[in-house]
Design an enzyme around this catalytic site. Sequence first.
Site, short mmCIF file in Angstrom:
data_model
loop_
_atom_site.label_atom_id
_atom_site.label_comp_id
_atom_site.label_asym_id
_atom_site.label_seq_id
_atom_site.Cartn_x
_atom_site.Cartn_y
_atom_site.Cartn_z
N ALA A 23 -2.82 6.98 5.65
CA ALA A 23 -2.96 7.20 4.20
C ALA A 23 -1.86 6.44 3.48
O ALA A 23 -0.85 7.01 3.07
CB ALA A 23 -2.89 8.69 3.89
N ASP A 46 0.85 -1.19 0.00
CA ASP A 46 0.00 0.00 0.00
C ASP A 46 0.89 1.25 0.00
O ASP A 46 0.54 2.29 0.56
CB ASP A 46 -0.95 0.01 1.21
CG ASP A 46 -2.16 0.92 1.01
OD1 ASP A 46 -2.33 1.46 -0.11
OD2 ASP A 46 -2.92 1.12 1.97
#
Length: 376
Positions: free
Chosen positions: A301, A268
């Site tokens: 994030a 990610d």
Amino acid sequence: MDRPLILLRDGVVERLTTHDAHHIPPGTLDLGDATLAPGFLDIHVHGAGGRDVMEGSQDAVNTVAGMLARFGTTRFLATTVTAPVERTLRALEALADSIEREPASRAARPIGIHLEGPFLSHAKRGVHPAADIQLPSVPLFGRFQEAARGHIRLMTIAPETEGAFELIAYAAAGGVRISMGHSNATAAETRGGIAAAHQAARGQAVSATHTFNAMRPLDHREPGILGVTLDDADLFAELICDGIHTTPEAVRLWFRSKGEDRAVLVTDGMAATGMPDGEYKLGDLPVTVRHGVCISGGVLAGSVLTMQHAVANLQRFTGASLEAAVRLATRNPAVLLGLADAEEPLAPGAEANFTIFAPNGSFRGTLVRGEHLSFG
């Protein structure tokens, strides 16, 4: 095979032999006592090297791909983030251009697109902007896939949202792998999404996006999407093994549940990957990175995790062998995507993409289409 030797020609594997059976010409790259493994495949990565795949430029993708290769990733799915529809369409068109071109030298190859958003749950959207989340829509997905020229290979979707089952069936029938995530789904809604994918494309793999994160928590009376993810032996499950998104206890629970065949390591990673702490972007979202933690609006994030560290962390957290840990970053994501080389990455004709490990299991570097990249 005793003292194996891999013969390469023009960046691909020509054949396997042994040192004893073949003359070694002067100047040959000798990796000594190193262990070679397939190059990593990251199916969930947004950026690296200060750039983001949503920028919509070949230069951005090349920068991301070059940084990923330094850390062992030789193939990846360029992963989108929820954005306005027209912005997403432009990014998908540009990513299709990058996928269809020869990759930059000394860089990982983008082999497809992971569409993460906009078909997500508002309740579990994480950092994805609420204003741009869309209800699942076959026509809208069709526009996305047309812009991507068929290169969307994986889609994250919340199965409890209105229209999700119809879109899951449509996308799965077209060969797109389904990953359920950013979801507040109950167990029944989760199983419904799995059934929709399997009915449309029997036997096709289904996954869960960054397990534990952006999911309904496990409850003993309503196990939800997390309970189904951990319990369903056929379901693949991504995990961000960085000690930030998941603690060692959670990693061990996930690994015991999914095992060596269905667990998938992902990063990610966002633009700050491989870069110092500072201010970066995830798509259009401002992200502050401090001590390796990526925050936007008070919410995690993405990450700055690299795949060689994910592999090392898995071994450290669980006691898994290097062979098992590498499998989670190579073979398993390839099987999930249905890649032809999932079981035979060293077959003659395959790209010469390898990771290099020292005898103690530490990462030494990468071979990308036969070119040696030292770590660091």
